[in-house]
Design a protein around this motif. Structure first.
Motif, mmCIF file in Angstrom:
data_model
loop_
_atom_site.group_PDB
_atom_site.id
_atom_site.type_symbol
_atom_site.label_atom_id
_atom_site.label_comp_id
_atom_site.label_asym_id
_atom_site.label_seq_id
_atom_site.Cartn_x
_atom_site.Cartn_y
_atom_site.Cartn_z
ATOM 1 N N LYS A 125 6.842 1.878 -1.185
ATOM 2 C CA LYS A 125 7.548 0.994 -0.260
ATOM 3 C C LYS A 125 8.651 0.216 -0.972
ATOM 4 N N ARG A 148 -4.705 3.960 -4.279
ATOM 5 C CA ARG A 148 -3.885 4.409 -3.152
ATOM 6 C C ARG A 148 -2.990 3.277 -2.655
ATOM 7 N N GLU A 149 -3.538 2.070 -2.566
ATOM 8 C CA GLU A 149 -2.753 0.921 -2.124
ATOM 9 C C GLU A 149 -1.626 0.604 -3.111
ATOM 10 N N ARG A 151 -0.183 2.728 -5.109
ATOM 11 C CA ARG A 151 0.808 3.796 -4.988
ATOM 12 C C ARG A 151 1.700 3.582 -3.769
ATOM 13 N N LEU A 152 1.095 3.236 -2.644
ATOM 14 C CA LEU A 152 1.862 2.996 -1.426
ATOM 15 C C LEU A 152 2.804 1.805 -1.589
ATOM 16 N N LYS A 153 2.324 0.782 -2.295
ATOM 17 C CA LYS A 153 3.154 -0.400 -2.526
ATOM 18 C C LYS A 153 4.385 -0.046 -3.352
#
Length: 264
Positions: A96, A88-89, A91-93
């Motif tokens: 962004k 998840r991290e 993917r979020l990175k």
């Protein structure tokens, strides 16, 4: 080709560490040899044996893919909460970074179709934007107005490239340097280098009523923009694709590319 040599070419052991592409390449080799066998009117025994080998390779390739899928499924099943958090991290990175890239493009004027005043402005843009779609035009050219219409639409859709136009009357040096002889000509700059040209409407089916999608696809062949539609499947191919010619470029001065062919 002897049967022994043929077996040596297509003999592929299907193991976990052999890639799917390697197996399929062996299948393609086998298909070609079967076709050649039939074309050369070889014995029924040789043709039948080659077709048997082909069927075997298809089955082996299927098993290889299944094994790879099973491995990936097993990995997913063994993930714990911490692993999901890491995914998840990541993917979020990525999201962004993508959003930041879009903001940078918009700050550089991407997303709109603009007319450049002179050559100096063109060189300034070239320093900032890696991918540029630039129309070389004249005010009294009806065909330039046709291209204008399509590029305005594509500029809003493809912010990964800077869309602009230059009047050849105001930029004689650049026009001569790039060997622009046909109006309209679209120069396609990829990663800071002039990579391709669309000269006149020859690559667009030699007709004035080509669609925006045709121009979009032709520009994408240069790498300046991304054409998102999947064209690999025969079912997804559209009739207008046959109208689009592949890029034909020749080396110009200073490593630039130019196309000196006349418009039909």
């Amino acid at each position: 080709m002897s049967t022994r040599l043929f077996r040596r070419i297509v003999n592929v052991d299907i193991e976990a560490n052999i890639s799917y592409s390697y197996v399929t390449s062996a299948i393609f080799i086998t298909v070609r040899q079967v076709d050649n066998c039939k074309t050369q009117h070889l014995s029924w025994y040789h043709c039948a044996e080659m077709e048997t080998i082909l069927q075997q390779k298809i089955i082996e390739a299927t098993h290889c893919v299944e094994k790879q899928l099973d491995t990936e499924i097993e990995k997913l099943e063994n993930l714990d909460i911490s692993d999901f958090e890491k995914l998840r991290e990541q993917r979020l990175k990525k999201l962004k970074l993508l959003q930041q890239q879009k903001q940078n493009w918009l700050a550089l004027g991407h997303g709109e179709y603009s007319e450049l005043y002179d050559e100096k402005e063109f060189f300034e843009i070239s320093k900032k934007s890696q991918n540029i779609v630039c129309l070389f035009c004249k005010d009294d050219s009806p065909r330039c107005k046709i291209v204008d219409h399509h590029l305005k639409i594509l500029a809003k859709k493809h912010i990964e490239a800077k869309f602009c136009k230059l009047n050849v009357v105001r930029c004689p040096f650049l026009t001569e340097r790039l060997r622009i002889k046909i109006i309209p000509t679209i120069a396609l700059i990829v990663n800071g280098k002039t990579n391709d040209y669309i000269v006149g409407f020859t690559d667009l089916g030699n007709r004035d009523d080509f669609s925006t999608e045709i121009l979009e696809y032709r520009i994408s062949l240069s790498g300046a923009i991304t054409f998102e539609e999947n064209l690999s499947s025969e079912n997804n191919k559209k009739p207008w694709l046959s109208q689009v010619s592949k890029p034909k470029t020749i080396k110009g001065p200073n490593g630039l590319n130019s196309d000196d062919s006349d418009e039909d």
